[in-house]
Enzyme design. Structure first.
Site, mmCIF file in Angstrom:
data_model
loop_
_atom_site.group_PDB
_atom_site.id
_atom_site.type_symbol
_atom_site.label_atom_id
_atom_site.label_comp_id
_atom_site.label_asym_id
_atom_site.label_seq_id
_atom_site.Cartn_x
_atom_site.Cartn_y
_atom_site.Cartn_z
ATOM 1 N N ASP A 50 -26.121 2.984 -60.462
ATOM 2 C CA ASP A 50 -24.928 2.607 -59.695
ATOM 3 C C ASP A 50 -24.032 3.830 -59.600
ATOM 4 O OD1 ASP A 50 -23.788 -0.490 -59.008
ATOM 5 O OD2 ASP A 50 -22.351 1.166 -58.839
ATOM 6 N N THR A 88 -29.187 -7.897 -48.222
ATOM 7 C CA THR A 88 -29.282 -8.702 -47.002
ATOM 8 C C THR A 88 -28.893 -7.817 -45.829
ATOM 9 O OG1 THR A 88 -28.710 -10.667 -48.253
ATOM 10 C CG2 THR A 88 -28.401 -10.774 -45.858
ATOM 11 N N ARG A 104 -29.087 -17.513 -56.541
ATOM 12 C CA ARG A 104 -27.714 -18.030 -56.444
ATOM 13 C C ARG A 104 -26.942 -17.551 -57.653
ATOM 14 N NH1 ARG A 104 -29.188 -24.001 -57.317
ATOM 15 N NH2 ARG A 104 -30.603 -22.832 -58.638
ATOM 16 N N GLY A 130 -17.675 -20.665 -49.487
ATOM 17 C CA GLY A 130 -17.098 -19.336 -49.657
ATOM 18 C C GLY A 130 -18.151 -18.455 -50.295
ATOM 19 N N CYS A 150 -21.814 -14.400 -49.842
ATOM 20 C CA CYS A 150 -22.936 -14.387 -48.894
ATOM 21 C C CYS A 150 -22.703 -15.188 -47.618
ATOM 22 C CB CYS A 150 -24.200 -14.875 -49.592
ATOM 23 S SG CYS A 150 -24.768 -13.719 -50.853
ATOM 24 N N LYS A 153 -20.077 -13.832 -44.859
ATOM 25 C CA LYS A 153 -20.421 -12.565 -44.196
ATOM 26 C C LYS A 153 -21.773 -12.655 -43.480
ATOM 27 C CE LYS A 153 -22.833 -9.983 -47.843
ATOM 28 N NZ LYS A 153 -24.184 -9.963 -47.271
HETATM 29 P P1 NAD Z 1 -22.264 -6.125 -55.523
HETATM 30 O O1 NAD Z 1 -21.087 -5.695 -54.760
HETATM 31 O O2 NAD Z 1 -22.087 -7.029 -56.706
HETATM 32 O O3 NAD Z 1 -23.089 -4.855 -56.033
HETATM 33 C C1 NAD Z 1 -23.411 -3.758 -55.231
HETATM 34 C C2 NAD Z 1 -23.410 -2.519 -56.123
HETATM 35 O O4 NAD Z 1 -23.965 -1.420 -55.405
HETATM 36 C C3 NAD Z 1 -22.022 -2.083 -56.567
HETATM 37 O O5 NAD Z 1 -21.974 -2.021 -57.983
HETATM 38 C C4 NAD Z 1 -21.859 -0.663 -55.944
HETATM 39 O O6 NAD Z 1 -21.116 0.212 -56.764
HETATM 40 C C5 NAD Z 1 -23.306 -0.231 -55.835
HETATM 41 N N1 NAD Z 1 -23.571 0.834 -54.847
HETATM 42 C C6 NAD Z 1 -23.172 0.912 -53.563
HETATM 43 N N2 NAD Z 1 -23.658 2.032 -52.980
HETATM 44 C C7 NAD Z 1 -24.409 2.667 -53.922
HETATM 45 C C8 NAD Z 1 -25.195 3.856 -53.925
HETATM 46 N N3 NAD Z 1 -25.314 4.626 -52.837
HETATM 47 N N4 NAD Z 1 -25.822 4.196 -55.068
HETATM 48 C C9 NAD Z 1 -25.711 3.434 -56.160
HETATM 49 N N5 NAD Z 1 -24.999 2.292 -56.218
HETATM 50 C C10 NAD Z 1 -24.364 1.900 -55.105
HETATM 51 O O7 NAD Z 1 -23.240 -6.811 -54.453
HETATM 52 P P2 NAD Z 1 -24.272 -8.022 -54.694
HETATM 53 O O8 NAD Z 1 -23.543 -9.319 -54.721
HETATM 54 O O9 NAD Z 1 -25.193 -7.672 -55.798
HETATM 55 O O10 NAD Z 1 -25.063 -7.976 -53.305
HETATM 56 C C11 NAD Z 1 -25.970 -6.938 -52.990
HETATM 57 C C12 NAD Z 1 -26.779 -7.344 -51.774
HETATM 58 O O11 NAD Z 1 -27.561 -8.505 -52.067
HETATM 59 C C13 NAD Z 1 -25.935 -7.735 -50.559
HETATM 60 O O12 NAD Z 1 -26.584 -7.339 -49.391
HETATM 61 C C14 NAD Z 1 -25.879 -9.241 -50.640
HETATM 62 O O13 NAD Z 1 -25.676 -9.837 -49.380
HETATM 63 C C15 NAD Z 1 -27.256 -9.560 -51.174
HETATM 64 N N6 NAD Z 1 -27.351 -10.833 -51.898
HETATM 65 C C16 NAD Z 1 -26.370 -11.207 -52.758
HETATM 66 C C17 NAD Z 1 -26.486 -12.393 -53.458
HETATM 67 C C18 NAD Z 1 -25.411 -12.855 -54.407
HETATM 68 O O14 NAD Z 1 -25.435 -14.024 -54.797
HETATM 69 N N7 NAD Z 1 -24.459 -12.015 -54.798
HETATM 70 C C19 NAD Z 1 -27.637 -13.192 -53.296
HETATM 71 C C20 NAD Z 1 -28.621 -12.765 -52.437
HETATM 72 C C21 NAD Z 1 -28.477 -11.572 -51.741
#
Ligand code: NAD
Length: 433
Positions: free
Chosen positions: A30, A122, A154, A260, A263, A266
């Site tokens: 990260d 996503t 989820r 809300g 996911c 957006k």
């Molecule tokens: P998040 O914001 O919790 O985590 C994303 C992380 O990526 C952050 O810690 C950020 O610092 C890091 N990051 C960004 N750019 C970076 C880079 N270049 N190098 C290293 N680290 C980097 O996001 P999330 O909730 O885990 O979601 C991630 C993806 O998964 C999204 O596309 C989301 O739509 C999808 N998704 C999320 C969920 C959910 O329930 N949260 C479920 C399914 C899919």
């Protein structure tokens, strides 16, 4: 196998910890140094049930490590997962791809030997093509395949969802890449989770189609709830009546204050933008987005009406701030719009949530936070249940009656029984009943 997870948020950290638990070697990367420092010292930056134990076990085994340095980890890896955020782009609602494309550039520079680049974020249809183009541009000699592997976990049940998914979707047509993916997910075969292979574009769209369908189901029952209130029916009965039909199914039929989270809001917007770009409008999702936006504010009005129509100078207690139970995630939580509507109406807010108060402080203003439900409601003119945490399901109704200044209970999650509440001298308002 050696895996790298770029992005250690809800998806990256859970996926990384689960893969390490299956026996793979995983480096979680990260760019947020505070997050990585916390993880390296054994602290989990998010709340997700069971994740602390899983991360500790992985770290102790040596199979799960954390770094801010993409380079060396990528050079060794069989597969590099991109699991960074894809938030709504300010102004137009398109998925903001800057993090994904930045990650692709950083990965490209360090590739060595055949590597699979896996889009787990996503991402809109065609992102795989663009990631492929970026990598070729940065590193023309690189040997790689780009596959899509959308994540369906989820929050709040993420580990179980990851380890026992309904299905795993893999999109791509490079046979070497697909073989690596089958190997990575082989541990899931024991649980008989089907691994579905399809085109990369099909996989990208499957994720959005799934979320849009679920958002539609929620919005459908919410509008049925409004109709139930008008015609004197109970939405719980109607939901049960239709949910037992196998063609419909009972999940996602809980009427409430609107969806809300990080996911659905957006992803529905991003899908509409894609539909627009390709001139294939999806009217039903347009209606879902509009109805849901409106609903969150209407829920604030509902509270004001339940409390007599005027909250100026009065105090409302809100139980539950996160967008759903068992997470600390506040992104797009209905509680935000509800609280803002109440504040606009002149109310002061007392709030309690078992996990999300720290996150809430960053989003909400002028809210007094409490460390338990009863101290939050003491002296208030209305009590609102905004998130159905288990600990709110069996509150002492007699105690609530003595603590509240006005006996108003607004149950936006339908977790109480009207008769039981009214027996204790409380006025009860629910959703669709
Ligand atoms: P998040 O914001 O919790 O985590 C994303 C992380 O990526 C952050 O810690 C950020 O610092 C890091 N990051 C960004 N750019 C970076 C880079 N270049 N190098 C290293 N680290 C980097 O996001 P999330 O909730 O885990 O979601 C991630 C993806 O998964 C999204 O596309 C989301 O739509 C999808 N998704 C999320 C969920 C959910 O329930 N949260 C479920 C399914 C899919």
């Amino acid at each position: 196998m050696k895996l790298v997870m770029i992005g250690s948020g809800y998806v990256g950290l859970v996926s990384g910890a689960c893969f390490a638990d299956f026996g793979h070697e995983v480096v979680c990367v990260d760019k947020d140094e505070t997050k990585i420092a916390a993880l390296q010292s054994g602290k989990i930056p998010i709340f997700e049930p069971g994740l602390d134990h899983l991360v500790a076990t992985g770290a102790a085994s040596g199979r799960l490590t954390f770094t801010t340095e993409i380079g060396s980890a990528v050079a060794d890896a069989h597969a590099v997962f991109i699991a960074v955020g894809t938030p709504s782009r300010r102004g137009d609602g398109h998925a903001d791809m800057v993090y994904v494309y930045a990650a692709a550039r950083e990965i490209a520079a360090s590739l060595s030997g055949f590597t699979v680049i896996v889009n787990k974020s996503t991402v809109p249809v065609g992102t795989g093509d663009e990631v492929e183009r970026i990598i070729r541009e940065v590193n023309p000699a690189a040997e790689f395949a780009v596959v899509s592997n959308p994540e369906f976990l989820r929050e709040g049940a993420a580990i179980d969802d990851f380890k026992r998914p309904d299905r795993v979707v893999i999109g791509g047509d490079d046979e070497r890449g697909l073989a690596v993916m089958r190997q990575i997910y082989r541990p899931l075969a024991l649980g008989r989770s089907p691994l579905i292979e399809m085109s990369r574009r099909g996989a990208e769209l499957t994720k959005y189609a799934g979320n849009a369908f679920l958002a539609t189901k929620i919005t459908f029952i919410n509008e049925m709830a409004d109709l139930c209130e008008k015609v004197g029916a109970d939405v719980l009965e109607v939901a049960r009546g239709i949910g037992l039909d196998n063609r419909i199914g009972s999940k996602f039929l809980h009427a409430g204050p609107g969806y809300g989270g990080s996911c659905f809001p957006k992803d529905t917007l991003a899908l509409l933008k894609t539909a627009d770009d390709y001139d294939a409008p999806i009217r039903i999702v347009e209606a879902v987005v509009a109805a849901n936006d409106r609903r969150k504010r209407l829920m604030g009005r509902k509270v004001i009406e339940a409390a007599g129509g005027d909250l100026r100078g009065r105090t409302v207690a809100i139980l539950g701030l996160a967008f759903k139970p068992n997470t600390d995630d506040m992104r797009e939580s209905p509680a935000i719009a509800i609280i803002q509507t109440l504040q606009d109406g002149g109310a002061s807010i007392h709030a309690y949530d078992p996990q999300s108060i720290e996150q809430a402080r960053g989003v909400l203003h002028d809210v007094d936070y409490f460390t338990d439900a009863y101290s939050a409601m003491a002296g208030c003119d209305a009590l609102v249940i905004a998130t159905e945490w288990d600990e709110f399901r069996a509150l002492d109704l007699g105690r609530i009656k003595t603590l509240l200044r006005e006996p108003v209970l607004v149950d936006l999650r339908n977790i109480y029984d009207r008769a039981a509440v009214e027996q204790h001298g409380l006025r009860y308002t629910a959703v669709g009943r």
